[in-house]
Each structure stands twice: as structure tokens, then as C-alpha cells.
Write a protein that holds these residues in place. Structure first.
Motif, short mmCIF file in Angstrom:
data_model
loop_
_atom_site.label_atom_id
_atom_site.label_comp_id
_atom_site.label_asym_id
_atom_site.label_seq_id
_atom_site.Cartn_x
_atom_site.Cartn_y
_atom_site.Cartn_z
N LYS A 11 -48.36 -29.66 131.62
CA LYS A 11 -47.50 -29.80 133.02
C LYS A 11 -46.27 -30.45 133.09
N GLU A 12 -46.33 -31.73 132.45
CA GLU A 12 -45.32 -32.88 132.42
C GLU A 12 -43.94 -31.93 131.56
N MET A 13 -44.24 -31.34 130.74
CA MET A 13 -43.07 -30.55 129.94
C MET A 13 -42.59 -29.45 131.08
N PHE A 14 -43.41 -28.88 131.80
CA PHE A 14 -42.70 -27.79 132.45
C PHE A 14 -41.84 -28.54 133.60
N VAL A 15 -42.60 -29.67 134.15
CA VAL A 15 -41.44 -30.53 135.17
C VAL A 15 -40.15 -30.95 134.66
N THR A 16 -40.27 -31.69 133.40
CA THR A 16 -38.96 -32.17 132.72
C THR A 16 -38.23 -30.98 131.94
N GLY A 17 -38.63 -29.93 131.65
CA GLY A 17 -37.99 -29.06 130.53
C GLY A 17 -37.84 -29.59 129.39
N THR A 18 -38.57 -30.55 128.71
CA THR A 18 -38.49 -31.27 127.51
C THR A 18 -39.62 -30.89 126.77
N LEU A 19 -39.48 -30.32 125.52
CA LEU A 19 -40.57 -30.22 124.74
C LEU A 19 -40.78 -31.60 123.85
N THR A 20 -41.91 -31.96 123.90
CA THR A 20 -42.51 -33.23 122.88
C THR A 20 -43.70 -32.86 122.26
N LEU A 21 -43.63 -33.08 120.77
CA LEU A 21 -44.52 -32.65 119.82
C LEU A 21 -45.44 -33.73 119.55
N PRO A 22 -47.13 -33.57 119.88
CA PRO A 22 -47.53 -34.60 119.12
C PRO A 22 -47.86 -34.86 117.70
N GLU A 23 -48.10 -36.01 117.28
CA GLU A 23 -48.01 -36.15 115.72
C GLU A 23 -48.83 -35.25 114.93
N GLU A 24 -50.10 -34.68 115.64
CA GLU A 24 -50.91 -33.67 114.72
C GLU A 24 -49.86 -32.31 114.61
N VAL A 25 -49.15 -32.03 115.39
CA VAL A 25 -48.26 -30.55 115.52
C VAL A 25 -47.13 -31.14 114.66
N ILE A 26 -46.58 -32.24 114.65
CA ILE A 26 -45.33 -32.51 113.69
C ILE A 26 -45.94 -32.51 112.17
N SER A 27 -47.01 -33.11 112.08
CA SER A 27 -47.97 -33.02 110.90
C SER A 27 -48.13 -31.49 110.16
N ALA A 28 -48.27 -30.57 111.11
CA ALA A 28 -48.83 -29.36 110.67
C ALA A 28 -47.53 -28.67 110.49
N LEU A 29 -46.48 -28.97 111.09
CA LEU A 29 -45.16 -28.28 111.00
C LEU A 29 -44.51 -28.74 109.68
N GLU A 30 -44.74 -29.91 109.37
CA GLU A 30 -44.45 -30.53 107.97
C GLU A 30 -44.87 -29.73 106.84
N LYS A 31 -46.19 -29.57 106.99
CA LYS A 31 -47.04 -28.71 105.97
C LYS A 31 -46.63 -27.39 105.74
N GLN A 32 -46.26 -26.73 107.09
CA GLN A 32 -45.98 -25.39 107.11
C GLN A 32 -44.64 -25.47 106.40
N ILE A 33 -43.61 -26.33 106.48
CA ILE A 33 -42.39 -26.23 106.14
C ILE A 33 -42.44 -26.14 104.44
N GLU A 34 -43.32 -27.29 104.10
CA GLU A 34 -43.34 -27.37 102.57
C GLU A 34 -44.05 -26.08 101.97
N THR A 35 -45.16 -25.58 102.62
CA THR A 35 -45.50 -24.33 102.11
C THR A 35 -44.46 -23.06 102.30
N PHE A 36 -43.78 -23.01 103.52
CA PHE A 36 -42.75 -21.93 103.29
C PHE A 36 -41.53 -22.06 102.56
N LEU A 37 -41.07 -23.20 102.21
CA LEU A 37 -39.95 -23.61 101.22
C LEU A 37 -40.52 -23.28 99.87
#
Length: 182
Positions: free
Chosen positions: A153-179
């Protein structure tokens, strides 16, 4: 250097998924060249305008051809694909050679991966449908349904996306795999 074409399934200037694509681009850093596809000028798909191909469609096709891989960041509309993204994919799925209806599309065989920022589902519905659609289009889907993050809900109020550490870690893994796959 590998080239990744970032496609955002929302035309909104500061959409959460545009922010997500920018965050992913930052995480990729110098490991690849990342460009964002602007497809805001592509009209609704209509076979009456398919041949000769429209300049906006040719521009999008050329961007796909020049990319080693595609990364799609998309919102979820009622657990489904946004219309603008589906429209773009419909245009890109058509035969690349207008004189040969049996020619492959520019998407055929192209590596692709998926991410989504959405409500409580983290885009689970759209990621599943998109993975299926991209497979049907003959693309090489990396990471299955990809990764999603929940918009609180806070993101919808601020309009700003924030990513939790577990999502950042998952994206890092996704980047490595994709590359490694492109």
C-alpha cells in the motif's frame, strides 16, 4: 558485449514496472548493454495495416533483431496481460518477411525472461500466462515464470517501487542465469 532489450508492459511514464526495469538495468550494470523499447506509437494490431509494415513496427522488430535477449517487466491487469503488451507481441509475432507468410517472426528462438511488480500475487497470473504465450511464439523462455514482487500500500501512496532484499537476490540470480543463456 551482450545486448538486452527491456520491454515494459505499461506505457505509464513512471509505472512500477518501468521502475523495476530500471532497477534491473542497474543490477546488470556493465555486464550487458541494456536498451528500453519505446512502443507507444504502435497502433492496435490490424491486418489491414500489416503490409507493408508500419515504420513503428519495423523499428520495434529491428530492436528485437539487434538484441541477444529480451527482458519483459509487466504489470498484471486482472491476473492477465496488459493490452498494450499483448498488442506489441501480436505485431512482433507476425512473419518478418511480408512477402513470405511462412517466414519466422523476429521473436522466434529469441531468449526471453520475465519479471513483474504487481499486487498481492506479485504478478503470478500474468507471469504464468506470459511464459506460456512466449513459448507458443517459439521464444526460449529463461527461468520459467520469472520473478515477481508485491506492491504494498505504501508504494501506491508514494508511487515509488522498493525491492526487498530477497527480491533483489532473486533478480541477481535471474540476471546471472539469463546472461549465461544468451
Amino acid at each position: 558485449m551482450k545486448k538486452i532489450l527491456m520491454i515494459t508492459g505499461s506505457l505509464r511514464k513512471n509505472s512500477f514496472n518501468r521502475q523495476l526495469s530500471e532497477m534491473i538495468t542497474e543490477l546488470i550494470g556493465t555486464r550487458a548493454e541494456v536498451t528500453a523499447l519505446d512502443f507507444s506509437d504502435i497502433p492496435f494490431f490490424n491486418e489491414d495495416f500489416e503490409n507493408p509494415p508500419l515504420e513503428s513496427v519495423l523499428k520495434a522488430r529491428q530492436a528485437v533483431i539487434e538484441a541477444d535477449g529480451i527482458w519483459i517487466c509487466t504489470p498484471e491487469y486482472n491476473y492477465n496481460l496488459p493490452g498494450v503488451l499483448k498488442n506489441l507481441l501480436d505485431w512482433l509475432s507476425r512473419p518478418a518477411d511480408p512477402d513470405n507468410r511462412k517466414s519466422d517472426s523476429v521473436m522466434k528462438g529469441k531468449p526471453v525472461t520475465i519479471a513483474s511488480a504487481a499486487g498481492n500475487s506479485a504478478g503470478g497470473g500474468v507471469r504464468k500466462q506470459l511464459s506460456t504465450l512466449l513459448t507458443i511464439m517459439g521464444m526460449k523462455v529463461s527461468g520459467g515464470e520469472g520473478n515477481g514482487t508485491v506492491l504494498n500500500k505504501e508504494m501506491f501512496v508514494t508511487g515509488t517501487l522498493t525491492l526487498p532484499e530477497e527480491v533483489i537476490s532473486a533478480l541477481e540470480k535471474q540476471i546471472e542465469t539469463f546472461l549465461s543463456e544468451i
